[in-house]
Design a protein around this motif. Structure first.
Motif, PDB file in Angstrom:
ATOM      1  N   ASP A  52      40.271  12.039  26.399  1.00 31.15           N
ATOM      2  CA  ASP A  52      39.141  11.585  25.589  1.00 31.15           C
ATOM      3  C   ASP A  52      39.731  10.960  24.326  1.00 31.15           C
ATOM      4  OD1 ASP A  52      36.817  11.163  24.203  1.00 31.15           O
ATOM      5  OD2 ASP A  52      36.159  13.246  24.214  1.00 31.15           O
ATOM      6  N   LYS A  53      39.974   9.657  24.372  1.00 32.34           N
ATOM      7  CA  LYS A  53      40.685   8.987  23.285  1.00 32.34           C
ATOM      8  C   LYS A  53      39.968   9.060  21.931  1.00 32.34           C
ATOM      9  CE  LYS A  53      43.601   6.031  26.014  1.00 32.34           C
ATOM     10  NZ  LYS A  53      44.592   6.999  26.278  1.00 32.34           N
ATOM     11  N   PRO A  54      38.635   8.867  21.851  1.00 38.30           N
ATOM     12  CA  PRO A  54      38.002   8.998  20.530  1.00 38.30           C
ATOM     13  C   PRO A  54      38.159  10.397  19.920  1.00 38.30           C
ATOM     14  CG  PRO A  54      36.538   7.865  22.036  1.00 38.30           C
ATOM     15  CD  PRO A  54      37.694   8.359  22.852  1.00 38.30           C
ATOM     16  N   ALA A  55      38.077  11.417  20.737  1.00 37.82           N
ATOM     17  CA  ALA A  55      38.262  12.782  20.223  1.00 37.82           C
ATOM     18  C   ALA A  55      39.710  13.008  19.789  1.00 37.82           C
ATOM     19  CB  ALA A  55      37.863  13.802  21.279  1.00 37.82           C
ATOM     20  N   ALA A  56      40.652  12.456  20.533  1.00 40.52           N
ATOM     21  CA  ALA A  56      42.063  12.587  20.161  1.00 40.52           C
ATOM     22  C   ALA A  56      42.345  11.850  18.854  1.00 40.52           C
ATOM     23  CB  ALA A  56      42.954  12.057  21.272  1.00 40.52           C
ATOM     24  N   ILE A  57      41.756  10.684  18.682  1.00 39.02           N
ATOM     25  CA  ILE A  57      41.940   9.934  17.434  1.00 39.02           C
ATOM     26  C   ILE A  57      41.330  10.707  16.267  1.00 39.02           C
ATOM     27  CG2 ILE A  57      41.252   7.824  16.227  1.00 39.02           C
ATOM     28  CD1 ILE A  57      41.616   6.375  18.934  1.00 39.02           C
ATOM     29  N   LEU A  58      40.176  11.318  16.499  1.00 37.44           N
ATOM     30  CA  LEU A  58      39.564  12.148  15.460  1.00 37.44           C
ATOM     31  C   LEU A  58      40.484  13.299  15.077  1.00 37.44           C
ATOM     32  CD1 LEU A  58      37.132  12.846  13.674  1.00 37.44           C
ATOM     33  CD2 LEU A  58      36.231  14.148  15.597  1.00 37.44           C
ATOM     34  N   ASN A  59      41.120  13.932  16.051  1.00 39.46           N
ATOM     35  CA  ASN A  59      42.072  15.010  15.762  1.00 39.46           C
ATOM     36  C   ASN A  59      43.239  14.498  14.923  1.00 39.46           C
ATOM     37  OD1 ASN A  59      40.800  17.117  16.941  1.00 39.46           O
ATOM     38  ND2 ASN A  59      42.169  17.303  18.676  1.00 39.46           N
ATOM     39  N   ILE A  60      43.766  13.335  15.271  1.00 37.92           N
ATOM     40  CA  ILE A  60      44.887  12.769  14.522  1.00 37.92           C
ATOM     41  C   ILE A  60      44.474  12.498  13.078  1.00 37.92           C
ATOM     42  CG2 ILE A  60      46.386  10.749  14.310  1.00 37.92           C
ATOM     43  CD1 ILE A  60      46.353  10.650  17.419  1.00 37.92           C
ATOM     44  N   VAL A  61      43.312  11.897  12.901  1.00 38.54           N
ATOM     45  CA  VAL A  61      42.833  11.599  11.550  1.00 38.54           C
ATOM     46  C   VAL A  61      42.635  12.881  10.744  1.00 38.54           C
ATOM     47  CG1 VAL A  61      40.864  10.670  10.256  1.00 38.54           C
ATOM     48  CG2 VAL A  61      41.801   9.388  12.183  1.00 38.54           C
ATOM     49  N   LEU A  62      42.022  13.882  11.349  1.00 40.30           N
ATOM     50  CA  LEU A  62      41.809  15.153  10.649  1.00 40.30           C
ATOM     51  C   LEU A  62      43.128  15.826  10.283  1.00 40.30           C
ATOM     52  CD1 LEU A  62      38.801  16.649  12.624  1.00 40.30           C
ATOM     53  CD2 LEU A  62      38.800  15.773  10.287  1.00 40.30           C
ATOM     54  N   MET A  63      44.090  15.786  11.177  1.00 41.61           N
ATOM     55  CA  MET A  63      45.384  16.413  10.895  1.00 41.61           C
ATOM     56  C   MET A  63      46.113  15.685   9.768  1.00 41.61           C
ATOM     57  SD  MET A  63      46.687  17.589  14.656  1.00 41.61           S
ATOM     58  CE  MET A  63      48.183  18.359  14.073  1.00 41.61           C
ATOM     59  N   VAL A  64      46.027  14.360   9.740  1.00 42.33           N
ATOM     60  CA  VAL A  64      46.671  13.602   8.666  1.00 42.33           C
ATOM     61  C   VAL A  64      46.000  13.911   7.329  1.00 42.33           C
ATOM     62  CG1 VAL A  64      47.026  11.272   7.761  1.00 42.33           C
ATOM     63  CG2 VAL A  64      47.581  11.775  10.131  1.00 42.33           C
ATOM     64  N   ILE A  65      44.684  13.964   7.317  1.00 50.01           N
ATOM     65  CA  ILE A  65      43.964  14.275   6.080  1.00 50.01           C
ATOM     66  C   ILE A  65      44.332  15.675   5.585  1.00 50.01           C
ATOM     67  CG2 ILE A  65      41.674  14.773   5.125  1.00 50.01           C
ATOM     68  CD1 ILE A  65      40.640  12.456   6.885  1.00 50.01           C
ATOM     69  N   ILE A  66      44.347  16.637   6.482  1.00 54.26           N
ATOM     70  CA  ILE A  66      44.720  18.003   6.103  1.00 54.26           C
ATOM     71  C   ILE A  66      46.155  18.045   5.579  1.00 54.26           C
ATOM     72  CG2 ILE A  66      45.204  20.317   7.026  1.00 54.26           C
ATOM     73  CD1 ILE A  66      42.750  19.870   8.876  1.00 54.26           C
TER      74      ILE A  66
END
Length: 80
Positions: A52-66
C-alpha cells in the motif's frame, strides 16, 4: 558537548523497528476507524511490506517528522 559517534547498524535496526511499529499503529488506527477487527494483520502486512504505497509514504513522512522534531529537541536540551 561530547562527540557523537554514528553507528549505522544500530541506526538500521532502530529504523526497522520503528517502521514495523508505525505500520502496526497505522493499521490499527485504520481498522478501528472502519470497525473491521479481523483485518488488522493483513492490513499491517500490506503497509509494512510496501504493498500500500500511500500508507507507506505516510509512514516515511511521519518517521522523518518525528526524527527531526526529537533530534532538534535533544540538541536544544543538551546544549551547554
Amino acid at each position: 558537548m561530547p562527540k557523537i559517534a554514528f553507528n549505522p547498524v544500530s541506526f538500521a535496526v532502530n529504523v526497522a523497528i520503528g517502521w514495523f511499529i508505525m505500520s502496526f499503529l497505522q493499521a490499527a488506527a485504520r481498522v478501528l476507524l472502519r470497525e473491521k477487527g479481523s483485518e488488522l494483520i493483513p492490513r499491517f502486512k500490506t503497509i509494512a511490506f510496501f504493498h500500500d504505497k500511500p500508507a507507506a509514504i505516510l509512514n516515511i513522512v511521519l518517521m522523518v517528522i518525528i526524527w527531526v522534531v526529537t533530534t532538534s529537541l535533544w540538541f536544544k536540551f543538551h546544549q551547554k
